[in-house]
Enzyme design. Structure first.
Site, mmCIF file in Angstrom:
data_model
loop_
_atom_site.group_PDB
_atom_site.id
_atom_site.type_symbol
_atom_site.label_atom_id
_atom_site.label_comp_id
_atom_site.label_asym_id
_atom_site.label_seq_id
_atom_site.Cartn_x
_atom_site.Cartn_y
_atom_site.Cartn_z
ATOM 1 C CG HIS A 1 -0.263 -0.310 2.511
ATOM 2 N ND1 HIS A 1 0.695 0.523 3.042
ATOM 3 C CD2 HIS A 1 -0.406 -1.339 3.400
ATOM 4 C CE1 HIS A 1 1.108 0.039 4.207
ATOM 5 N NE2 HIS A 1 0.473 -1.094 4.444
ATOM 6 N N GLY B 1 2.001 3.091 2.269
ATOM 7 C CA GLY B 1 3.093 3.078 3.230
ATOM 8 C C GLY B 1 4.330 2.414 2.649
ATOM 9 C CG HIS B 2 4.316 -1.682 1.901
ATOM 10 N ND1 HIS B 2 2.994 -2.076 1.995
ATOM 11 C CD2 HIS B 2 4.960 -2.268 2.943
ATOM 12 C CE1 HIS B 2 2.853 -2.880 3.034
ATOM 13 N NE2 HIS B 2 4.027 -3.011 3.630
ATOM 14 C CD GLN C 1 4.949 -11.235 11.037
ATOM 15 O OE1 GLN C 1 6.032 -11.310 10.480
ATOM 16 N NE2 GLN C 1 4.254 -10.095 11.103
ATOM 17 C CE LYS D 1 -0.486 1.259 11.480
ATOM 18 N NZ LYS D 1 -0.374 -0.096 12.020
ATOM 19 C CD GLN E 1 7.902 -5.356 12.385
ATOM 20 O OE1 GLN E 1 7.170 -6.300 12.641
ATOM 21 N NE2 GLN E 1 7.873 -4.733 11.231
ATOM 22 C CB SER F 1 -2.843 -0.981 8.612
ATOM 23 O OG SER F 1 -2.855 -2.363 8.916
ATOM 24 N NE ARG G 1 -3.750 -7.998 11.051
ATOM 25 C CZ ARG G 1 -2.432 -8.172 11.184
ATOM 26 N NH1 ARG G 1 -1.625 -7.130 11.198
ATOM 27 N NH2 ARG G 1 -1.931 -9.403 11.312
#
Length: 271
Positions: free
Chosen positions: A25, A27-28, A52, A140, A144, A176, A178
């Site tokens: 998306h 963000g990537h 994960q 985000k 991590q 995200s 999701r």
């Protein structure tokens, strides 16, 4: 992948690895563009990492569209699209794991206890295959970033970590994969989280330093939405993820994880 990386390295290119779960998306896209702007050869890995996901999490239904992901990478000028098969990454009898036992423990480490062990085990294998100069990550997933940064430092891996700010939709919702699960009504309720984070930053900018006051105000805003259930909300040190009683601008981060009905999302804001 090893051969492609070696060829790029031999040509004098700096290699930047962007590890993803796919469902790429905006963000990537920001990560790919950041790496390209630095002059790096960009390698995007797409792998829905089973290690994960906990037993009752969304591994089976996590969005997968390799063709669309590959097309996006090609459109954005990535040099390599790497999509290994599960049996390649984790063949039968695979029995090795990588853990980090400090930064990974609070926040998502409580509610998703297998998450960071799964991420580190998968990513260390990717790093060994690609041997990049830089690992490009989005803020985000701030915990991590902190966990991976600590693990790479502890294990003396010569990889630079490069981060890009959280990308948000026009309405403020952090982008995200999701988010695709959200109905319009659920999305409307999720927007209260961004409103709460912005209010927290306003308070800090106005001079409030009590973490309890900032958390209480943010919690109050989210509590007005009946579909939202807060998993955690905390002011933490952005490097160690340890809780902070007093906000220190430039050091503190407000992190939140929440359910919108059965959909789990996270967000954060530097304070």
């Amino acid at each position: 992948m090893r051969a492609s990386a070696a060829e790029l390295r031999a040509s004098g290119r700096r290699l930047a690895l962007i590890p993803t779960l796919g469902a790429l998306h905006a963000g990537h896209v920001s990560l790919i563009r950041l790496a390209r702007a630095r002059g790096d050869a960009v390698i995007v890995s797409v792998f829905v990492n089973p290690l994960q996901f906990g037993a009752n999490e969304d591994f089976a239904k996590y969005p997968r569209n390799a063709a669309a992901d590959a097309a996006l990478c090609e459109r954005e000028g990535a040099d390599v699209f790497f999509a290994p098969a599960t049996e390649e990454m984790f063949p039968k009898h695979f029995s090795t794991a990588v853990t980090e036992d400090r930064v990974s423990k609070p926040l998502c480490g409580v509610s998703r206890p297998v998450l960071f062990k799964g991420v580190l085990t998968c990513w260390l294998k990717l790093l060994n295959v690609v041997q990049p100069h830089a690992l490009v990550m989005g803020e985000k997933d701030f915990q991590q970033v902190a966990v991976v940064r600590k693990a790479l430092a502890d294990l003396a891996l010569p990889v630079e970590i490069v981060t890009a700010p959280t990308v948000r939709d026009a309405d403020g919702l952090a982008i995200s994969a999701r988010n695709a699960y959200l109905t319009p009504n659920q999305r409307d309720e999720a927007l209260a989280v961004h409103q709460a984070l912005m209010r927290a930053r306003e308070m800090v900018d106005a001079g409030v330093r009590s973490a309890d006051r900032v958390v209480a105000e943010a919690t109050h805003i989210m509590a007005a939405k009946r579909r939202l259930r807060v998993i955690y909300i905390a002011v933490v040190n952005r490097e160690t993820m340890e809780p902070m009683r007093e906000v220190v601008p430039g050091v503190s981060l407000m992190a939140v994880a929440f359910w919108v009905d059965e959909i789990r999302l996270t967000d954060n804001i530097p304070l």
